[in-house]
Design a protein around this motif. Structure first.
Motif, PDB file in Angstrom:
ATOM      1  N   ASN A  25      37.067  37.039  36.193  1.00  0.00           N
ATOM      2  CA  ASN A  25      36.254  36.407  37.223  1.00  0.00           C
ATOM      3  C   ASN A  25      35.303  35.563  36.732  1.00  0.00           C
ATOM      4  N   VAL A  48      40.221  34.155  38.115  1.00  0.00           N
ATOM      5  CA  VAL A  48      40.091  34.236  39.392  1.00  0.00           C
ATOM      6  C   VAL A  48      38.541  33.601  39.560  1.00  0.00           C
ATOM      7  N   SER A  50      36.323  33.836  42.140  1.00  0.00           N
ATOM      8  CA  SER A  50      35.171  34.345  43.393  1.00  0.00           C
ATOM      9  C   SER A  50      33.908  33.704  43.106  1.00  0.00           C
ATOM     10  N   ASP A  51      33.266  32.988  44.116  1.00  0.00           N
ATOM     11  CA  ASP A  51      31.906  32.811  43.925  1.00  0.00           C
ATOM     12  C   ASP A  51      31.073  32.912  45.279  1.00  0.00           C
ATOM     13  N   VAL A  56      32.072  38.915  45.695  1.00  0.00           N
ATOM     14  CA  VAL A  56      32.132  38.777  44.203  1.00  0.00           C
ATOM     15  C   VAL A  56      32.085  40.168  43.592  1.00  0.00           C
ATOM     16  N   MET A  59      35.194  42.062  43.442  1.00  0.00           N
ATOM     17  CA  MET A  59      36.352  41.247  42.645  1.00  0.00           C
ATOM     18  C   MET A  59      36.031  41.609  41.191  1.00  0.00           C
ATOM     19  N   VAL A  60      34.753  41.542  40.752  1.00  0.00           N
ATOM     20  CA  VAL A  60      34.369  41.814  39.286  1.00  0.00           C
ATOM     21  C   VAL A  60      34.526  43.322  39.116  1.00  0.00           C
ATOM     22  N   ALA A  63      37.829  43.621  37.409  1.00  0.00           N
ATOM     23  CA  ALA A  63      38.120  42.431  36.344  1.00  0.00           C
ATOM     24  C   ALA A  63      38.050  43.079  35.064  1.00  0.00           C
ATOM     25  N   CYS A  66      33.835  38.862  33.016  1.00  0.00           N
ATOM     26  CA  CYS A  66      33.119  38.264  33.902  1.00  0.00           C
ATOM     27  C   CYS A  66      32.537  37.020  33.033  1.00  0.00           C
ATOM     28  N   ALA A  84      27.171  39.540  40.700  1.00  0.00           N
ATOM     29  CA  ALA A  84      28.504  39.717  39.953  1.00  0.00           C
ATOM     30  C   ALA A  84      28.092  40.352  38.455  1.00  0.00           C
TER      31      ALA A  84
END
Length: 274
Positions: A25, A48, A50-51, A56, A59-60, A63, A66, A84
């Motif tokens: 991410n 990916v 994602s921000d 986030v 998502m992280v 992952a 990062c 994140a």
């Protein structure tokens, strides 16, 4: 952190990255976001981008690495990167910070300081000026470019690694990779890489991708060397002709995707302890 032996590094180790297919991410800037995504994919990772602070962290959490790149830092972006980083630390996900433009404005200085102090960072990737600014030494940064002279950048990179208990990549004419114990000179790359906007961001994406599958120091050293070798292979037109910066940009990405098959003298010959 154990200092790696350059003799143990090999482009064949990139196979382990491709086999692992790490999900990366990237909270990155809107100038080079596509380039970073493409590079992550070319190394064998899954990008990916994602921000959004609302998602986030989730998502992280899923992952393998990062990337936090502050190239076009904003108030919302600062909050997102910290969210994140907090999630990554909570879930054992390695974090690579690219403190783009630190030393240029007080805002960037403050954001960079928060990222490397409040987040447990696996690696920091910056140019000579940015790494120098992070340790509080005098640096000349114009916009996001390093324009000063840094005669002892290896010692500065080691000091930065010690200050933040991390691995440091200081990119420049000769790249330096440092742990808190040792510094390495990576003599790979080509001047054409400097004609393309965003190669620094792409190097950060490279280190993050490899950190999703390898130990932090190996990811930084192998990633930096392989990135430079890909730049050389592109300049040698091993994966297609180029006619200027724009077509070199394309050839460079093709070289990244195929550097394991490039005609090079290998990684170990390009990495030396200094």
């Amino acid at each position: 952190m154990t200092a790696p032996d350059p003799a143990d590094l090999s482009l064949a180790d990139l196979d382990a990255v491709a086999e692992a297919a790490p999900l990366v991410n990237a909270v990155t800037n809107n100038v080079t976001v596509n380039d970073v995504a493409q590079v992550v994919l070319h190394w064998g990772g899954l990008p990916v981008m994602s921000d959004d602070e609302r998602e986030v962290g989730t998502m992280v959490a899923g992952a393998d690495a990062c990337l936090l790149n502050m190239g076009t830092v904003s108030k919302a972006g600062e909050a997102t990167m910290l969210e994140a980083g907090e999630s990554a630390n909570e879930h054992g996900v390695p974090v690579v910070v690219d403190p783009v433009g630190v030393g240029a404005t007080p805002t960037r200085d403050r954001v960079a300081e928060r990222l490397v102090s409040e987040v447990d960072v696996a690696a920091i990737k910056g140019n000579y000026g940015e790494i120098t600014a992070l340790v509080g030494e005098g640096a000349e940064v114009r916009g996001v470019e390093s324009v000063g002279e840094y005669s002892d950048i290896a010692a500065t990179a080691v000091a930065c690694a010690q200050a933040y208990d991390t691995v440091v990549v200081a990119s420049g004419e000769t790249d330096i990779v440092a742990t808190g114990e040792a510094a390495y000179e990576v003599t790979a790359g080509h001047p054409m890489m400097g004609e393309v906007v965003g190669t620094g961001c792409m190097l950060g994406g490279t280190v993050a991708t490899l950190a999703g599958a390898l130990e932090d120091a190996e990811a930084a050293l192998l990633g930096t060397a392989a990135f430079g070798l890909a730049g050389e292979a592109a300049a040698a037109e091993q994966f297609g002709a180029y006619h200027g910066p724009a077509s070199y940009h394309v050839a460079f990405k093709d070289a990244i995707a195929n550097v394991r098959d490039a005609d090079t003298d290998g990684v170990a010959a390009r990495v030396g302890r200094v």
